[in-house]
Design an enzyme around this catalytic site. Structure first.
Site, short mmCIF file in Angstrom:
data_model
loop_
_atom_site.label_atom_id
_atom_site.label_comp_id
_atom_site.label_asym_id
_atom_site.label_seq_id
_atom_site.Cartn_x
_atom_site.Cartn_y
_atom_site.Cartn_z
N GLU A 194 7.05 1.88 10.31
CA GLU A 194 8.16 1.57 11.22
C GLU A 194 9.04 2.82 11.35
OE1 GLU A 194 10.87 -1.36 9.73
OE2 GLU A 194 11.92 -1.56 11.63
N ARG B 13 6.86 -0.80 -3.73
CA ARG B 13 7.44 -2.14 -3.94
C ARG B 13 6.37 -3.22 -4.05
NH1 ARG B 13 11.59 -1.57 0.59
NH2 ARG B 13 10.87 0.58 0.63
P1 AMP Z 1 4.79 -1.53 7.77
O1 AMP Z 1 3.66 -0.65 7.38
O2 AMP Z 1 5.45 -1.11 9.06
O3 AMP Z 1 4.42 -3.00 7.79
O4 AMP Z 1 5.92 -1.32 6.67
C1 AMP Z 1 5.82 -1.92 5.47
C2 AMP Z 1 6.42 -1.13 4.35
O5 AMP Z 1 7.51 -0.31 4.69
C3 AMP Z 1 6.90 -2.16 3.36
O6 AMP Z 1 6.10 -2.01 2.21
C4 AMP Z 1 8.34 -1.84 3.12
O7 AMP Z 1 8.47 -1.40 1.78
C5 AMP Z 1 8.72 -0.72 4.06
N1 AMP Z 1 9.64 -1.16 5.14
C6 AMP Z 1 9.38 -1.11 6.48
N2 AMP Z 1 10.43 -1.54 7.19
C7 AMP Z 1 11.38 -1.91 6.30
C8 AMP Z 1 12.70 -2.47 6.42
N3 AMP Z 1 13.23 -2.73 7.60
N4 AMP Z 1 13.37 -2.73 5.28
C9 AMP Z 1 12.81 -2.46 4.07
N5 AMP Z 1 11.60 -1.94 3.89
C10 AMP Z 1 10.86 -1.65 4.98
#
Ligand code: AMP
Length: 170
Positions: free
Chosen positions: A95, A58
């Site tokens: 996450e 994305r």
């Molecule tokens: P992080 O590495 O934990 O900051 O996660 C970021 C990536 O995971 C982003 O590029 C999002 O595409 C995806 N992502 C994580 N949590 C969510 C969520 N609650 N809703 C949508 N996409 C998420």
């Protein structure tokens, strides 16, 4: 423009307990998409970005129009096995789940000013791994842009002194 109404919350996707933020209504609306890209591009320009980096997948959706708007290059950071030439890679926790990201070793030049663009900042693992990849080739991350920031996960704590723009906070 308020972008909030273009984000759909999907409970328990892709796992129980996760509130998934669906950005497809925003990118499906020409006016909202354009307005979001404009705000992002203004910030990237203020940081004097030489190139934009976007993480798979994305980050590509938002990063490429920002680069196009500024007339600068876009560099993809991809899932392993997708880039054809010599890569450097980094693993990190999500996450939900785990991931590895890879970048062509010679796509970014030492000393270049880089702005990272992604759809969402959650735990900050993705952006932290991306920063490590960029810094390992001697370039400098001068800004990070997200459409959405999940404040309760405190991902920005991993970004230390780097200027951050998030268009929406939850
Ligand atoms: P992080 O590495 O934990 O900051 O996660 C970021 C990536 O995971 C982003 O590029 C999002 O595409 C995806 N992502 C994580 N949590 C969510 C969520 N609650 N809703 C949508 N996409 C998420």
């Amino acid at each position: 423009m308020t972008f909030d109404k273009y984000i759909k919350n999907v409970p328990d996707f892709p796992k129980p307990g996760i509130q998934f933020k669906d950005i497809t209504p925003l990118i499906g609306d020409g006016e909202a998409f354009k307005a979001a890209i404009k705000v992002m591009a203004t910030f990237a320009k203020e940081q004097k970005a030489d190139v934009i980096v976007g993480p798979d997948a994305r980050g590509f959706i938002f990063g490429t129009p920002v680069a196009y708007e500024l007339g600068i290059g876009f560099i993809p950071v991809r899932k392993p096995g997708k880039l054809p030439r010599e890569t450097i890679s980094m693993s990190y926790a999500l996450e939900y789940g785990e991931n590895t990201l890879a970048m062509h070793k010679d796509d970014i030049l030492p000393g270049q000013r880089v702005v990272i663009v992604d759809d969402l900042l959650a735990t900050g693992g993705t952006v932290e791994a991306t920063i490590k990849l960029i810094e390992s080739v001697g370039a400098k991350v001068v800004g990070c842009i997200f459409l959405i920031e999940l404040d309760f996960l405190a991902g920005r704590e991993k970004l230390h002194h780097i200027p951050i723009l998030s268009l929406l906070h939850y």
